[in-house]
Write a protein that holds these residues in place. Structure first.
Motif, PDB file in Angstrom:
ATOM      1  N   THR A   1      -2.231  -2.503   3.317  1.00  0.00           N
ATOM      2  CA  THR A   1      -2.225  -1.416   4.313  1.00  0.00           C
ATOM      3  C   THR A   1      -2.281  -1.942   5.743  1.00  0.00           C
ATOM      4  O   THR A   1      -2.518  -1.162   6.662  1.00  0.00           O
ATOM      5  N   ARG A   2      -2.087  -3.248   5.952  1.00  0.00           N
ATOM      6  CA  ARG A   2      -2.258  -3.819   7.282  1.00  0.00           C
ATOM      7  C   ARG A   2      -0.972  -3.864   8.104  1.00  0.00           C
ATOM      8  O   ARG A   2      -0.984  -3.591   9.281  1.00  0.00           O
ATOM      9  N   HIS A   3       0.121  -4.266   7.491  1.00  0.00           N
ATOM     10  CA  HIS A   3       1.369  -4.400   8.256  1.00  0.00           C
ATOM     11  C   HIS A   3       2.554  -4.122   7.327  1.00  0.00           C
ATOM     12  O   HIS A   3       2.373  -3.883   6.129  1.00  0.00           O
TER      13      HIS A   3
ATOM     14  N   LEU B   1       4.389  -1.447   7.352  1.00  0.00           N
ATOM     15  CA  LEU B   1       4.158  -0.099   6.830  1.00  0.00           C
ATOM     16  C   LEU B   1       5.400   0.774   6.895  1.00  0.00           C
ATOM     17  O   LEU B   1       5.434   1.835   6.269  1.00  0.00           O
ATOM     18  N   THR B   2       6.413   0.349   7.646  1.00  0.00           N
ATOM     19  CA  THR B   2       7.614   1.183   7.781  1.00  0.00           C
ATOM     20  C   THR B   2       8.394   1.259   6.476  1.00  0.00           C
ATOM     21  O   THR B   2       9.063   2.251   6.214  1.00  0.00           O
TER      22      THR B   2
ATOM     23  N   LYS C   1       7.059   1.401   3.535  1.00  0.00           N
ATOM     24  CA  LYS C   1       6.272   2.113   2.532  1.00  0.00           C
ATOM     25  C   LYS C   1       6.368   3.619   2.792  1.00  0.00           C
ATOM     26  O   LYS C   1       6.376   4.061   3.941  1.00  0.00           O
TER      27      LYS C   1
ATOM     28  N   ARG D   1       5.318   7.668   2.890  1.00  0.00           N
ATOM     29  CA  ARG D   1       4.116   8.369   3.380  1.00  0.00           C
ATOM     30  C   ARG D   1       3.101   8.553   2.265  1.00  0.00           C
ATOM     31  O   ARG D   1       1.897   8.366   2.452  1.00  0.00           O
TER      32      ARG D   1
ATOM     33  N   ARG E   1       2.692   6.804  -0.440  1.00  0.00           N
ATOM     34  CA  ARG E   1       2.076   5.525  -0.797  1.00  0.00           C
ATOM     35  C   ARG E   1       1.025   5.120   0.219  1.00  0.00           C
ATOM     36  O   ARG E   1      -0.081   4.677  -0.135  1.00  0.00           O
ATOM     37  N   LYS E   2       1.328   5.269   1.499  1.00  0.00           N
ATOM     38  CA  LYS E   2       0.362   4.909   2.559  1.00  0.00           C
ATOM     39  C   LYS E   2      -0.871   5.795   2.496  1.00  0.00           C
ATOM     40  O   LYS E   2      -1.996   5.334   2.702  1.00  0.00           O
ATOM     41  N   ARG E   3      -0.667   7.076   2.191  1.00  0.00           N
ATOM     42  CA  ARG E   3      -1.785   8.008   2.075  1.00  0.00           C
ATOM     43  C   ARG E   3      -2.674   7.617   0.894  1.00  0.00           C
ATOM     44  O   ARG E   3      -3.900   7.630   0.980  1.00  0.00           O
TER      45      ARG E   3
ATOM     46  N   GLY F   1      -4.746   4.473   1.566  1.00  0.00           N
ATOM     47  CA  GLY F   1      -5.820   4.650   2.537  1.00  0.00           C
ATOM     48  C   GLY F   1      -7.128   5.087   1.924  1.00  0.00           C
ATOM     49  O   GLY F   1      -8.184   4.960   2.546  1.00  0.00           O
TER      50      GLY F   1
END
Length: 90
Positions: A55-57, A59-60, A62, A64, A66-68, A71
Motif C-alpha cells: 500500500t506504499r507506492h 498505487l495507480t 491497483k 480502487r 483493492r486499495k480500499r 487499507g
C-alpha cells in the motif's frame, strides 16, 4: 551460610526478604520484540491484528477496491499466531 551468620544485626524485614528470594526465585522478565510491537496490536479478546502490505507506492495500477481492501487491518493467520504471540508477551 545464612544471612544471620553473615550479618547478625539484620532486621526482620531483611531476614524475611532473604528467605522469600531463596524459596521463590523470580524468572527473568520476558521482553517485547520492539519491531513486532510496532507492526502488530493485540485486541481485547486476545487476537492479533496486522496491516496489509503493498500500500506504499505504485498505487495507480491497483484498483480502487483493492486499495480500499488493503487499507483495512486483518487478524494474523492461525499459522503465524504462535510466533507473533511469543514476541508480544504483554
Amino acid at each position: 551460610m545464612s544471612i544471620l551468620q553473615t550479618c547478625p544485626e539484620a532486621s526482620p524485614i531483611q531476614l524475611a526478604r532473604a528467605c522469600y528470594t531463596k524459596t521463590f526465585p523470580t524468572m527473568p522478565k520476558l521482553k517485547t520484540h520492539r519491531g513486532a510491537a510496532k507492526r502488530f496490536k493485540k485486541t481485547g479478546s486476545g487476537k492479533i491484528t496486522r496491516h496489509h502490505a503493498f500500500t506504499r507506492h505504485i498505487l495507480t495500477s491497483k484498483t480502487r477496491t483493492r486499495k480500499r481492501r488493503l487499507g483495512k487491518s486483518v487478524t494474523v493467520d492461525k499459522a503465524d499466531h504462535k510466533g507473533v504471540a511469543q514476541m508480544l508477551p504483554n
